[in-house]
Design an enzyme around this catalytic site. Structure first.
Site, PDB file in Angstrom:
ATOM      1  N   SER A 176       6.831  40.271  -1.618  1.00 40.34           N
ATOM      2  CA  SER A 176       6.574  39.001  -0.933  1.00 40.34           C
ATOM      3  C   SER A 176       6.150  37.920  -1.908  1.00 40.34           C
ATOM      4  O   SER A 176       5.504  38.201  -2.913  1.00 40.34           O
ATOM      5  CB  SER A 176       5.460  39.229   0.109  1.00 40.34           C
ATOM      6  OG  SER A 176       4.964  37.994   0.582  1.00 40.34           O
ATOM      7  N   TYR A 234      -3.455  42.730   2.132  1.00 40.18           N
ATOM      8  CA  TYR A 234      -2.002  42.847   2.335  1.00 40.18           C
ATOM      9  C   TYR A 234      -1.269  42.379   1.077  1.00 40.18           C
ATOM     10  O   TYR A 234      -0.454  43.106   0.515  1.00 40.18           O
ATOM     11  CB  TYR A 234      -1.535  42.015   3.539  1.00 40.18           C
ATOM     12  CG  TYR A 234      -0.053  41.776   3.496  1.00 40.18           C
ATOM     13  CD1 TYR A 234       0.456  40.559   3.044  1.00 40.18           C
ATOM     14  CD2 TYR A 234       0.845  42.780   3.828  1.00 40.18           C
ATOM     15  CE1 TYR A 234       1.815  40.351   2.940  1.00 40.18           C
ATOM     16  CE2 TYR A 234       2.207  42.589   3.732  1.00 40.18           C
ATOM     17  CZ  TYR A 234       2.686  41.364   3.279  1.00 40.18           C
ATOM     18  OH  TYR A 234       4.045  41.181   3.159  1.00 40.18           O
ATOM     19  N   LYS A 242       1.128  44.421  -2.098  1.00 43.26           N
ATOM     20  CA  LYS A 242       2.454  44.069  -2.639  1.00 43.26           C
ATOM     21  C   LYS A 242       2.378  43.991  -4.167  1.00 43.26           C
ATOM     22  O   LYS A 242       3.262  44.468  -4.873  1.00 43.26           O
ATOM     23  CB  LYS A 242       2.931  42.737  -2.070  1.00 43.26           C
ATOM     24  CG  LYS A 242       3.260  42.781  -0.581  1.00 43.26           C
ATOM     25  CD  LYS A 242       4.306  43.845  -0.259  1.00 43.26           C
ATOM     26  CE  LYS A 242       4.611  43.941   1.219  1.00 43.26           C
ATOM     27  NZ  LYS A 242       5.540  45.039   1.535  1.00 43.26           N
TER      28      LYS A 242
END
Ligand code: WQD
Length: 339
Positions: free
Chosen positions: A126, A151, A155
């Site tokens: 992302s 989160y 990544k």
């Protein structure tokens, strides 16, 4: 026959990618734990592509089950790994759930792929890894910044795990795709975004307001240093994004990758403000959307849009749909699932 495993294949981007893989003749196996997706998505995939992929409902956090799967499916030569928790806000409240689900499962899959003579692996990453980048448009060598949430951290850590593994595993070939802001639904409206519970993202909030499920849209701040004061993002149509996965996989299967770990931005290369996205919706909606400007949302960055030169030149991939095309599909989908 060679098989491609798509983890999280019943999810928003996963299901659209399964459709594109099957359209290119790939034999697809889907794993999903159905924690954030419905098995009925398989029917939508079949309606579009005429083929239902092999499906296994499986919790990838169970290492034994992951080992057993790869033992039962020796013909899996490529994996596209979507399965992960992705709600930024939830990750702040439940960090361990995110580290276990997003990192643990990645390690188990890489362990199995490392045993193969040749393996291709596509990682769902992302643009969040860039944080608020200093320069627009954002290139792949922009610095990875301190993650704003667990989160986003999963990544960043995920990319590092893959990079470190590829350094000592020449038979493992991987590509991380850094998505910008995926939106929309398949033009058939047979599959689309089905956020369970309250949606996380702008576009589902807009279409749910349009269909009357929400009274009004809250615009999180109009005092940013942008032309109209609202945040700018790179909204990419999910079908364009799905096609990028197929192109990336084909690059690895054909051994066209000069390095065994590569990173690509996947966006349109164009930034749109929140008010411009609302304007795009109003074109298909045919009337004004009910929205109110409220305070800024904690953790939001001002601007992010991709430099897609690398994906254009090296993957030979370019987004072809506009914001309006994507918005039209999002609205068609919302109306369909509400009838
Ligand atoms: C977009 C803009 C909001 C809702 C997130 C993740 C990112 C990726 C994409 C997974 C922002 C504004 C939103 C609303 C609003 N996900 N907004 N009212 O935050 O750019 O990115 O989703 O990989 O990792 O961080 O997307 O859609 O939440 O917000 O004004 O009701 O819309 O402030 O400016 P975001 P978003």
């Amino acid at each position: 026959m060679m098989q491609i495993l798509v983890t999280g294949g019943l999810g928003f981007i996963g299901s659209h990618t399964v459709v594109e893989l099957q359209a290119k003749g790939f034999e697809v196996v889907v794993i999903d734990d159905c924690s954030n997706a419905d098995e009925k998505v398989l029917d939508g995939i079949e309606k579009i592509s005429g083929k239902k992929p092999i499906f296994e409902k499986l919790d990838l956090k169970d290492r034994g089950k992951v080992e057993d799967f790869f033992h039962r499916y020796p013909d899996v030569e490529g994996v596209i790994h979507f399965a992960a928790s992705k709600a930024v806000g939830e990750s702040v409240e439940k960090p361990l759930l995110y580290y276990e689900n997003n990192i643990g499962t990645l390690v188990y899959i890489l362990k199995e792929l490392s045993k193969k003579n040749k393996a291709s692996f596509i990682f769902s990453s992302s643009c969040t890894v860039y944080g608020q980048a200093d320069k627009m448009p954002i290139t792949e060598d922009a610095p990875v910044k301190e993650a704003e949430s667990p989160y986003g951290n999963t990544k960043q850590i995920g990319e590092e795990i893959i990079s470190d593994t590829c350094k000592v595993t020449p038979n493992l070939n991987a590509i991380a795709l850094r998505y910008f802001n995926p939106m929309g639904a398949h033009p058939s409206a047979e599959i689309g975004e089905l956020p369970i519970g309250v949606p996380q993202n702008l576009v589902p909030f807009i279409t749910r307001t349009g269909v009357g499920l929400r009274k009004e849209l809250s615009v999180f701040g109009d005092d940013y240093p942008t032309e109209d004061g609202t945040c700018i993002r790179d909204y990419i149509y999910v079908v364009d994004l799905a096609k990028a996965h197929v192109v990336a996989l084909e690059r690895l299967l054909a051994s066209k990758n000069p390095k065994n770990y590569e990173v690509f931005n996947v966006g349109t290369g164009k930034g749109s403000s929140v008010l411009e996205v609302i304007g795009s919706f109003e074109k298909v909606y045919g009337k004004k959307l009910n929205y109110r400007i409220v305070g800024r949302r904690q953790g939001d960055i001002t601007t992010a849009y991709a430099d897609t030169t690398k994906a254009n030149n090296e993957l030979g991939w370019k987004s072809i749909y506009s914001l309006d095309d994507a918005m039209e599909s999002a609205w068609k989908w919302e109306q369909k699932i509400r009838n």
